[in-house]
Design a protein around this motif. Sequence first.
Motif, PDB file in Angstrom:
ATOM      1  N   ARG A  61     -65.652  -8.929 -11.750  1.00 42.81           N
ATOM      2  CA  ARG A  61     -67.010  -9.360 -11.482  1.00 42.81           C
ATOM      3  C   ARG A  61     -67.479  -8.286 -11.857  1.00 42.81           C
ATOM      4  O   ARG A  61     -66.845  -7.328 -12.316  1.00 42.81           O
ATOM      5  CB  ARG A  61     -68.326  -9.780 -10.329  1.00 42.81           C
ATOM      6  CG  ARG A  61     -68.266  -8.833  -9.434  1.00 42.81           C
ATOM      7  CD  ARG A  61     -69.391  -9.087  -8.001  1.00 42.81           C
ATOM      8  NE  ARG A  61     -70.045  -9.226  -8.210  1.00 42.81           N
ATOM      9  CZ  ARG A  61     -71.114  -9.066  -7.759  1.00 42.81           C
ATOM     10  NH1 ARG A  61     -71.053 -10.039  -6.668  1.00 42.81           N
ATOM     11  NH2 ARG A  61     -72.380  -9.008  -8.374  1.00 42.81           N
ATOM     12  N   ASP A  62     -68.137  -8.391 -13.323  1.00 44.67           N
ATOM     13  CA  ASP A  62     -68.776  -7.260 -14.032  1.00 44.67           C
ATOM     14  C   ASP A  62     -69.335  -6.095 -12.457  1.00 44.67           C
ATOM     15  O   ASP A  62     -69.724  -6.670 -11.634  1.00 44.67           O
ATOM     16  CB  ASP A  62     -69.996  -7.654 -14.588  1.00 44.67           C
ATOM     17  CG  ASP A  62     -69.548  -8.169 -15.310  1.00 44.67           C
ATOM     18  OD1 ASP A  62     -68.539  -8.403 -16.195  1.00 44.67           O
ATOM     19  OD2 ASP A  62     -70.466  -8.748 -16.306  1.00 44.67           O
ATOM     20  N   GLY A  63     -69.154  -4.791 -12.945  1.00 42.06           N
ATOM     21  CA  GLY A  63     -69.426  -4.016 -12.037  1.00 42.06           C
ATOM     22  C   GLY A  63     -68.573  -3.626 -10.956  1.00 42.06           C
ATOM     23  O   GLY A  63     -68.895  -2.516 -10.295  1.00 42.06           O
ATOM     24  N   VAL A  64     -67.488  -3.859 -10.972  1.00 42.68           N
ATOM     25  CA  VAL A  64     -66.003  -3.490 -10.340  1.00 42.68           C
ATOM     26  C   VAL A  64     -65.355  -2.929 -10.817  1.00 42.68           C
ATOM     27  O   VAL A  64     -64.627  -3.900 -11.636  1.00 42.68           O
ATOM     28  CB  VAL A  64     -65.303  -4.733  -9.028  1.00 42.68           C
ATOM     29  CG1 VAL A  64     -64.666  -4.947  -8.040  1.00 42.68           C
ATOM     30  CG2 VAL A  64     -66.695  -5.594  -8.423  1.00 42.68           C
ATOM     31  N   ALA A  65     -64.969  -2.140 -10.672  1.00 44.19           N
ATOM     32  CA  ALA A  65     -64.567  -0.882 -11.362  1.00 44.19           C
ATOM     33  C   ALA A  65     -62.541  -1.446 -10.376  1.00 44.19           C
ATOM     34  O   ALA A  65     -62.122  -1.164  -9.303  1.00 44.19           O
ATOM     35  CB  ALA A  65     -63.872  -0.111 -11.487  1.00 44.19           C
ATOM     36  N   MET A  66     -61.426  -1.426 -11.767  1.00 46.60           N
ATOM     37  CA  MET A  66     -60.031  -2.153 -10.824  1.00 46.60           C
ATOM     38  C   MET A  66     -58.638  -0.977 -11.524  1.00 46.60           C
ATOM     39  O   MET A  66     -58.543  -0.925 -12.421  1.00 46.60           O
ATOM     40  CB  MET A  66     -59.750  -3.721 -11.063  1.00 46.60           C
ATOM     41  CG  MET A  66     -57.991  -3.457 -10.692  1.00 46.60           C
ATOM     42  SD  MET A  66     -58.103  -5.785 -10.833  1.00 46.60           S
ATOM     43  CE  MET A  66     -57.739  -5.929 -12.705  1.00 46.60           C
ATOM     44  N   ASN A  67     -58.351  -0.589 -10.250  1.00 44.02           N
ATOM     45  CA  ASN A  67     -56.857   0.669 -10.221  1.00 44.02           C
ATOM     46  C   ASN A  67     -55.890  -0.292 -10.075  1.00 44.02           C
ATOM     47  O   ASN A  67     -55.308  -0.690  -8.761  1.00 44.02           O
ATOM     48  CB  ASN A  67     -57.645   1.455  -9.798  1.00 44.02           C
ATOM     49  CG  ASN A  67     -56.494   3.029 -10.141  1.00 44.02           C
ATOM     50  OD1 ASN A  67     -55.862   2.412 -11.365  1.00 44.02           O
ATOM     51  ND2 ASN A  67     -55.790   3.240  -9.798  1.00 44.02           N
ATOM     52  N   TRP A  68     -54.261  -0.618 -10.623  1.00 46.11           N
ATOM     53  CA  TRP A  68     -53.702  -1.211 -10.583  1.00 46.11           C
ATOM     54  C   TRP A  68     -52.218  -0.533 -10.510  1.00 46.11           C
ATOM     55  O   TRP A  68     -52.217   0.232 -11.603  1.00 46.11           O
ATOM     56  CB  TRP A  68     -53.529  -2.464 -11.193  1.00 46.11           C
ATOM     57  CG  TRP A  68     -52.409  -2.910 -11.021  1.00 46.11           C
ATOM     58  CD1 TRP A  68     -51.245  -3.439 -11.881  1.00 46.11           C
ATOM     59  CD2 TRP A  68     -51.581  -3.855  -9.293  1.00 46.11           C
ATOM     60  NE1 TRP A  68     -50.643  -4.208 -11.323  1.00 46.11           N
ATOM     61  CE2 TRP A  68     -50.188  -4.878  -9.501  1.00 46.11           C
ATOM     62  CE3 TRP A  68     -52.098  -4.094  -7.917  1.00 46.11           C
ATOM     63  CZ2 TRP A  68     -49.699  -5.545  -9.193  1.00 46.11           C
ATOM     64  CZ3 TRP A  68     -51.463  -4.361  -7.394  1.00 46.11           C
ATOM     65  CH2 TRP A  68     -50.460  -5.392  -8.000  1.00 46.11           C
ATOM     66  N   VAL A  69     -51.817   0.294  -9.440  1.00 46.00           N
ATOM     67  CA  VAL A  69     -50.379   0.336  -9.167  1.00 46.00           C
ATOM     68  C   VAL A  69     -49.209   0.386  -8.643  1.00 46.00           C
ATOM     69  O   VAL A  69     -49.296  -0.459  -7.428  1.00 46.00           O
ATOM     70  CB  VAL A  69     -50.870   2.047  -8.324  1.00 46.00           C
ATOM     71  CG1 VAL A  69     -49.173   2.856  -8.673  1.00 46.00           C
ATOM     72  CG2 VAL A  69     -51.506   3.129  -9.392  1.00 46.00           C
ATOM     73  N   THR A  70     -48.131   0.185  -9.287  1.00 46.11           N
ATOM     74  CA  THR A  70     -46.925  -0.760  -9.130  1.00 46.11           C
ATOM     75  C   THR A  70     -46.122   0.596  -8.934  1.00 46.11           C
ATOM     76  O   THR A  70     -45.763   1.396  -9.734  1.00 46.11           O
ATOM     77  CB  THR A  70     -46.554  -2.081  -9.555  1.00 46.11           C
ATOM     78  OG1 THR A  70     -46.525  -1.856 -11.099  1.00 46.11           O
ATOM     79  CG2 THR A  70     -48.048  -3.365  -9.947  1.00 46.11           C
ATOM     80  N   SER A  71     -44.429  -0.186  -8.270  1.00 45.43           N
ATOM     81  CA  SER A  71     -43.599  -0.031  -8.616  1.00 45.43           C
ATOM     82  C   SER A  71     -42.883   0.072  -9.873  1.00 45.43           C
ATOM     83  O   SER A  71     -43.537  -0.916 -10.924  1.00 45.43           O
ATOM     84  CB  SER A  71     -42.445   0.260  -7.656  1.00 45.43           C
ATOM     85  OG  SER A  71     -41.895  -1.027  -7.725  1.00 45.43           O
ATOM     86  N   ASP A  72     -41.036   1.135 -10.659  1.00 47.12           N
ATOM     87  CA  ASP A  72     -41.362   0.164 -11.736  1.00 47.12           C
ATOM     88  C   ASP A  72     -39.957  -1.190 -11.741  1.00 47.12           C
ATOM     89  O   ASP A  72     -39.401  -1.461 -12.740  1.00 47.12           O
ATOM     90  CB  ASP A  72     -40.185   1.554 -12.052  1.00 47.12           C
ATOM     91  CG  ASP A  72     -40.720   2.976 -12.428  1.00 47.12           C
ATOM     92  OD1 ASP A  72     -42.145   2.516 -13.030  1.00 47.12           O
ATOM     93  OD2 ASP A  72     -40.350   3.497 -12.390  1.00 47.12           O
ATOM     94  N   ARG A  73     -39.827  -1.544 -10.546  1.00 51.03           N
ATOM     95  CA  ARG A  73     -38.997  -2.756  -9.669  1.00 51.03           C
ATOM     96  C   ARG A  73     -39.820  -3.593 -10.299  1.00 51.03           C
ATOM     97  O   ARG A  73     -39.405  -4.671 -10.750  1.00 51.03           O
ATOM     98  CB  ARG A  73     -38.927  -2.338  -8.265  1.00 51.03           C
ATOM     99  CG  ARG A  73     -37.385  -2.061  -8.345  1.00 51.03           C
ATOM    100  CD  ARG A  73     -36.974  -0.914  -6.733  1.00 51.03           C
ATOM    101  NE  ARG A  73     -36.417  -0.615  -6.635  1.00 51.03           N
ATOM    102  CZ  ARG A  73     -35.246  -0.229  -7.157  1.00 51.03           C
ATOM    103  NH1 ARG A  73     -34.490  -1.485  -7.666  1.00 51.03           N
ATOM    104  NH2 ARG A  73     -34.500   1.139  -6.461  1.00 51.03           N
ATOM    105  N   CYS A  74     -40.972  -3.702 -10.613  1.00 51.45           N
ATOM    106  CA  CYS A  74     -42.099  -5.199 -11.076  1.00 51.45           C
ATOM    107  C   CYS A  74     -41.517  -4.983 -12.566  1.00 51.45           C
ATOM    108  O   CYS A  74     -42.093  -3.996 -13.171  1.00 51.45           O
ATOM    109  CB  CYS A  74     -43.643  -4.567 -10.210  1.00 51.45           C
ATOM    110  SG  CYS A  74     -43.992  -4.071  -8.595  1.00 51.45           S
TER     111      CYS A  74
END
Length: 163
Positions: free
Chosen positions: A103-116
């Motif tokens: 939803r609007d108003g929610v910030a999202m940060n995504w971090v994964t490994s190099d294996r993804c």
Amino acid sequence: MGAAPMCPASPKGNGNRKRAQRGVVLLDVVAALAIVALAAFVLMPRPRSSIGAAELTAEAVRVSGEFRKGRAKALTTGSVADVSVDPGNKRIQVDGANPISIRDGVAMNWVTSDRCPIRGRTRALRFLADGRSCGGVMTLSASGREIELRVDWLTGRVEMSPK
């Protein structure tokens, strides 16, 4: 001592009095409606511009549900299942399922490994047939609050915790 003779009221005079009474009644109705409208406006709930803790938690639960759905798909089909994460458009999609939008108003940060695996512009979360994953951390934030979703690479377990 006789009573004064009563003169019958003229029909014209009686009509003016009825018209005046109708005008007062109409004015009373308009005033009452104005008061009710003002009370409704004052008592009406106002939309909040900020997202509360409950709304942020609900978004985190929805996202963790998608991650768990991907893991369950990998375990039941016995093959790899990818969960595509697009932080730019704030969308998450398990392969073969409908995407969900944050939803609007929610910030999202995504971090994964190099294996993804790389899907589009970001790395997807991959679950293997035995339940393991490539691992990742997603942070959802709004109104000064943060919730972190961690996907363990060894077990594929999804954990949710406030940051």
